[in-house]
Design a protein around this motif. Structure first.
Motif, PDB file in Angstrom:
ATOM      1  N   MET A  65     -30.918  30.421  10.906  1.00  0.00           N
ATOM      2  CA  MET A  65     -31.524  30.129   9.595  1.00  0.00           C
ATOM      3  C   MET A  65     -30.695  29.096   8.828  1.00  0.00           C
ATOM      4  SD  MET A  65     -33.954  30.698   7.382  1.00  0.00           S
ATOM      5  CE  MET A  65     -34.764  32.214   7.890  1.00  0.00           C
ATOM      6  N   THR A  66     -31.337  28.004   8.420  1.00  0.00           N
ATOM      7  CA  THR A  66     -30.708  27.024   7.542  1.00  0.00           C
ATOM      8  C   THR A  66     -30.973  27.430   6.098  1.00  0.00           C
ATOM      9  OG1 THR A  66     -30.949  25.223   9.141  1.00  0.00           O
ATOM     10  CG2 THR A  66     -30.693  24.602   6.834  1.00  0.00           C
ATOM     11  N   VAL A  67     -29.925  27.434   5.268  1.00  0.00           N
ATOM     12  CA  VAL A  67     -30.036  27.930   3.897  1.00  0.00           C
ATOM     13  C   VAL A  67     -29.689  26.815   2.921  1.00  0.00           C
ATOM     14  CG1 VAL A  67     -29.198  29.641   2.240  1.00  0.00           C
ATOM     15  CG2 VAL A  67     -29.464  30.257   4.655  1.00  0.00           C
ATOM     16  N   ILE A  68     -30.656  26.424   2.097  1.00  0.00           N
ATOM     17  CA  ILE A  68     -30.489  25.290   1.190  1.00  0.00           C
ATOM     18  C   ILE A  68     -30.826  25.709  -0.238  1.00  0.00           C
ATOM     19  CG2 ILE A  68     -31.182  22.913   0.676  1.00  0.00           C
ATOM     20  CD1 ILE A  68     -32.057  22.631   3.576  1.00  0.00           C
ATOM     21  N   ALA A  69     -29.961  25.345  -1.176  1.00  0.00           N
ATOM     22  CA  ALA A  69     -30.180  25.638  -2.599  1.00  0.00           C
ATOM     23  C   ALA A  69     -29.891  24.378  -3.409  1.00  0.00           C
ATOM     24  CB  ALA A  69     -29.287  26.793  -3.057  1.00  0.00           C
ATOM     25  N   PRO A  70     -30.887  23.531  -3.635  1.00  0.00           N
ATOM     26  CA  PRO A  70     -30.669  22.279  -4.367  1.00  0.00           C
ATOM     27  C   PRO A  70     -30.295  22.528  -5.824  1.00  0.00           C
ATOM     28  CG  PRO A  70     -33.009  22.632  -3.971  1.00  0.00           C
ATOM     29  CD  PRO A  70     -32.280  23.680  -3.194  1.00  0.00           C
ATOM     30  N   ALA A  71     -29.610  21.543  -6.407  1.00  0.00           N
ATOM     31  CA  ALA A  71     -29.054  21.705  -7.753  1.00  0.00           C
ATOM     32  C   ALA A  71     -29.983  21.258  -8.854  1.00  0.00           C
ATOM     33  CB  ALA A  71     -27.735  20.923  -7.860  1.00  0.00           C
ATOM     34  N   ASP A  72     -30.873  20.313  -8.575  1.00  0.00           N
ATOM     35  CA  ASP A  72     -31.725  19.747  -9.625  1.00  0.00           C
ATOM     36  C   ASP A  72     -32.992  19.194  -8.972  1.00  0.00           C
ATOM     37  OD1 ASP A  72     -30.910  17.403  -8.369  1.00  0.00           O
ATOM     38  OD2 ASP A  72     -30.227  16.413 -10.208  1.00  0.00           O
ATOM     39  N   PRO A  73     -33.933  18.676  -9.760  1.00  0.00           N
ATOM     40  CA  PRO A  73     -35.165  18.150  -9.161  1.00  0.00           C
ATOM     41  C   PRO A  73     -34.934  17.039  -8.140  1.00  0.00           C
ATOM     42  CG  PRO A  73     -35.484  18.512 -11.506  1.00  0.00           C
ATOM     43  CD  PRO A  73     -34.023  18.739 -11.248  1.00  0.00           C
ATOM     44  N   ALA A  74     -33.923  16.208  -8.353  1.00  0.00           N
ATOM     45  CA  ALA A  74     -33.646  15.132  -7.391  1.00  0.00           C
ATOM     46  C   ALA A  74     -33.254  15.708  -6.035  1.00  0.00           C
ATOM     47  CB  ALA A  74     -32.539  14.223  -7.927  1.00  0.00           C
ATOM     48  N   GLU A  75     -32.369  16.701  -6.042  1.00  0.00           N
ATOM     49  CA  GLU A  75     -31.982  17.343  -4.792  1.00  0.00           C
ATOM     50  C   GLU A  75     -33.140  18.132  -4.191  1.00  0.00           C
ATOM     51  OE1 GLU A  75     -28.419  19.587  -4.622  1.00  0.00           O
ATOM     52  OE2 GLU A  75     -27.197  18.106  -5.678  1.00  0.00           O
ATOM     53  N   ALA A  76     -33.964  18.755  -5.051  1.00  0.00           N
ATOM     54  CA  ALA A  76     -35.095  19.539  -4.552  1.00  0.00           C
ATOM     55  C   ALA A  76     -36.071  18.669  -3.768  1.00  0.00           C
ATOM     56  CB  ALA A  76     -35.809  20.226  -5.710  1.00  0.00           C
ATOM     57  N   ASP A  77     -36.329  17.472  -4.270  1.00  0.00           N
ATOM     58  CA  ASP A  77     -37.210  16.527  -3.574  1.00  0.00           C
ATOM     59  C   ASP A  77     -36.652  16.200  -2.192  1.00  0.00           C
ATOM     60  OD1 ASP A  77     -37.633  13.545  -2.794  1.00  0.00           O
ATOM     61  OD2 ASP A  77     -39.300  13.940  -4.141  1.00  0.00           O
ATOM     62  N   LEU A  78     -35.386  15.841  -2.152  1.00  0.00           N
ATOM     63  CA  LEU A  78     -34.765  15.446  -0.891  1.00  0.00           C
ATOM     64  C   LEU A  78     -34.613  16.632   0.056  1.00  0.00           C
ATOM     65  CD1 LEU A  78     -32.036  13.124  -2.424  1.00  0.00           C
ATOM     66  CD2 LEU A  78     -34.104  12.397  -1.220  1.00  0.00           C
ATOM     67  N   ALA A  79     -34.310  17.801  -0.502  1.00  0.00           N
ATOM     68  CA  ALA A  79     -34.141  18.992   0.330  1.00  0.00           C
ATOM     69  C   ALA A  79     -35.447  19.390   1.001  1.00  0.00           C
ATOM     70  CB  ALA A  79     -33.612  20.147  -0.521  1.00  0.00           C
ATOM     71  N   THR A  80     -36.548  19.271   0.272  1.00  0.00           N
ATOM     72  CA  THR A  80     -37.861  19.603   0.829  1.00  0.00           C
ATOM     73  C   THR A  80     -38.155  18.724   2.042  1.00  0.00           C
ATOM     74  OG1 THR A  80     -38.667  20.272  -1.343  1.00  0.00           O
ATOM     75  CG2 THR A  80     -40.328  19.757   0.333  1.00  0.00           C
ATOM     76  N   ARG A  81     -37.942  17.441   1.905  1.00  0.00           N
ATOM     77  CA  ARG A  81     -38.194  16.511   2.999  1.00  0.00           C
ATOM     78  C   ARG A  81     -37.278  16.790   4.199  1.00  0.00           C
ATOM     79  NH1 ARG A  81     -40.852  11.865   0.672  1.00  0.00           N
ATOM     80  NH2 ARG A  81     -40.933  12.048  -1.609  1.00  0.00           N
ATOM     81  N   ALA A  82     -35.984  17.020   3.903  1.00  0.00           N
ATOM     82  CA  ALA A  82     -35.019  17.236   4.982  1.00  0.00           C
ATOM     83  C   ALA A  82     -35.299  18.537   5.726  1.00  0.00           C
ATOM     84  CB  ALA A  82     -33.601  17.257   4.404  1.00  0.00           C
ATOM     85  N   MET A  83     -35.671  19.581   4.992  1.00  0.00           N
ATOM     86  CA  MET A  83     -35.916  20.870   5.625  1.00  0.00           C
ATOM     87  C   MET A  83     -37.134  20.816   6.539  1.00  0.00           C
ATOM     88  SD  MET A  83     -36.468  24.614   3.865  1.00  0.00           S
ATOM     89  CE  MET A  83     -38.096  24.158   3.239  1.00  0.00           C
ATOM     90  N   ILE A  84     -38.189  20.137   6.088  1.00  0.00           N
ATOM     91  CA  ILE A  84     -39.394  20.029   6.915  1.00  0.00           C
ATOM     92  C   ILE A  84     -39.112  19.210   8.170  1.00  0.00           C
ATOM     93  CG2 ILE A  84     -41.747  19.111   6.990  1.00  0.00           C
ATOM     94  CD1 ILE A  84     -41.952  19.788   4.008  1.00  0.00           C
ATOM     95  N   ALA A  85     -38.278  18.193   8.039  1.00  0.00           N
ATOM     96  CA  ALA A  85     -37.974  17.329   9.178  1.00  0.00           C
ATOM     97  C   ALA A  85     -37.121  18.026  10.227  1.00  0.00           C
ATOM     98  CB  ALA A  85     -37.269  16.066   8.693  1.00  0.00           C
ATOM     99  N   GLN A  86     -36.396  19.062   9.818  1.00  0.00           N
ATOM    100  CA  GLN A  86     -35.524  19.766  10.766  1.00  0.00           C
ATOM    101  C   GLN A  86     -36.281  20.928  11.398  1.00  0.00           C
ATOM    102  OE1 GLN A  86     -31.209  20.623  10.028  1.00  0.00           O
ATOM    103  NE2 GLN A  86     -31.912  22.733   9.876  1.00  0.00           N
ATOM    104  N   PRO A  87     -36.334  21.000  12.707  1.00  0.00           N
ATOM    105  CA  PRO A  87     -37.073  22.091  13.362  1.00  0.00           C
ATOM    106  C   PRO A  87     -36.375  23.432  13.181  1.00  0.00           C
ATOM    107  CG  PRO A  87     -35.902  20.762  14.977  1.00  0.00           C
ATOM    108  CD  PRO A  87     -35.760  20.046  13.681  1.00  0.00           C
ATOM    109  N   GLY A  88     -37.171  24.502  13.275  1.00  0.00           N
ATOM    110  CA  GLY A  88     -36.615  25.843  13.217  1.00  0.00           C
ATOM    111  C   GLY A  88     -36.700  26.477  11.845  1.00  0.00           C
ATOM    112  N   PRO A  89     -36.199  27.710  11.712  1.00  0.00           N
ATOM    113  CA  PRO A  89     -36.289  28.448  10.454  1.00  0.00           C
ATOM    114  C   PRO A  89     -35.478  27.805   9.343  1.00  0.00           C
ATOM    115  CG  PRO A  89     -35.766  29.908  12.302  1.00  0.00           C
ATOM    116  CD  PRO A  89     -35.598  28.515  12.796  1.00  0.00           C
ATOM    117  N   GLY A  90     -35.996  27.903   8.118  1.00  0.00           N
ATOM    118  CA  GLY A  90     -35.288  27.373   6.967  1.00  0.00           C
ATOM    119  C   GLY A  90     -35.578  28.192   5.725  1.00  0.00           C
TER     120      GLY A  90
END
Length: 303
Positions: free
Chosen positions: A127-152
């Motif tokens: 499991m990859t665990v991501i907690a972005p800090a602000d809307p800018a990170e949330a945007d980038l985190a969403t894209r990065a998580m979808i691009a990475q295969p497997g559970p997130g």
């Protein structure tokens, strides 16, 4: 953050027909944009989070990239067995999205406090665990998580958070963002605690204490090299998280610090005390109950 999330998700879904969004009868006023654009890829399973996860895992086995969406503990704790067995065991391409992290729903009481999820989700294999800090990170985190295969697992705030990054940032899963340089103390925050970390750094600067600030948006895999560098280059490390002190960011950083050889920085954790929280109030009030992070930073340097 949830607005940044849904806008990023819509852009990714427009380019990738495999992306689907599933909800447990929550997200109204947020998810409508996706539902309108991609009605065949939006599923409301009702108030049934175990089904939510099982359906997502089944769709993922057919080649879909599924995001499950609900608030606080509902998409994690209520269906933990399904995440463990249906998603992680099969390395399914399912991304669990929790909105209202920490005390964002503080006024709704303990049932809606999301303060154990980092610990539990980071304990799950793969499991990859991501907690972005602000809307800018949330945007980038969403894209990065979808691009990475497997559970997130994507841990979001609620709404109205301030954009903290004043310039574009490079977002890489597993690599911390150095928000400020500093030589005396390192403040490592995850999620929305970056705002408080910056406030603490400002207060320390008035005392002529130079604080490095790291946004540790990925709790698993952790940026261990950033932690080791902080140990070598500053006198102390203080972790800040809107999460229980048991098993979250602080515990992950402590594991790295404890295994370092030779001299290393002093270390302390600031977060939610390991206790049942019977109080009810705003997010600001609930965080104040946890204590003063500035005082924790000063105690660390004085020891």
């Amino acid at each position: 953050m949830r607005t940044a999330f849904i806008k990023a998700l819509c852009k990714v879904a427009a380019e990738n027909p495999r992306v689907m969004l599933l909800t447990g009868d929550l997200g109204f006023s947020v998810l409508e944009e996706f539902a309108a654009l991609f009605p065949d890829r939006y599923v409301n399973v009702g108030v049934a989070e175990q089904n939510l996860t099982g359906v997502a895992a089944g769709l993922a086995s057919c080649g879909k990239i599924c995001l499950t969406y609900s608030i606080a503990n509902f998409p994690t704790l209520r269906c933990l067995e399904q995440i463990r067995n249906d998603v992680c065991y099969h390395k399914a391409n399912v991304k669990v999205v929790s909105v209202g992290a920490g005390f964002a729903y503080g006024s709704q009481g303990y049932t809606h406090h999301g303060i154990e999820d980092l610990s539990i989700m980071r304990s799950l294999p793969g499991m990859t665990v991501i907690a972005p800090a602000d809307p800018a990170e949330a945007d980038l985190a969403t894209r990065a998580m979808i691009a990475q295969p497997g559970p997130g697992f994507l841990r979001l705030g609620k709404a109205g958070e301030t954009v903290l990054h004043k310039s574009p940032v490079e977002f890489v899963i597993g690599k911390a963002i150095k928000v400020r340089e500093g030589r005396d103390l390192t403040l490592i925050s995850t999620g929305s605690m970056l705002r408080i970390a910056l406030e603490v750094a400002d207060s320390l600067a008035k005392r002529e204490i130079s604080a490095r600030v790291l946004s540790m948006h990925t709790v698993k895999p952790l940026d261990e090299e950033a932690v080791r560098a902080a140990c070598r280059e500053t006198r102390g490390i203080l972790t800040l998280e809107e999460h229980s002190l048991t098993g979250g960011l602080g515990s992950a950083v402590a594991d790295v610090v404890a295994t370092m050889n030779g001299a290393r920085a002093r270390f302390a954790k600031w977060g939610v005390p390991d206790m049942l929280h019977h109080r009810v109030g705003s997010q600001k009030y609930m965080l104040e109950v946890c204590g003063d992070p500035l005082a924790a930073a000063l105690r660390l340097l004085e020891e």
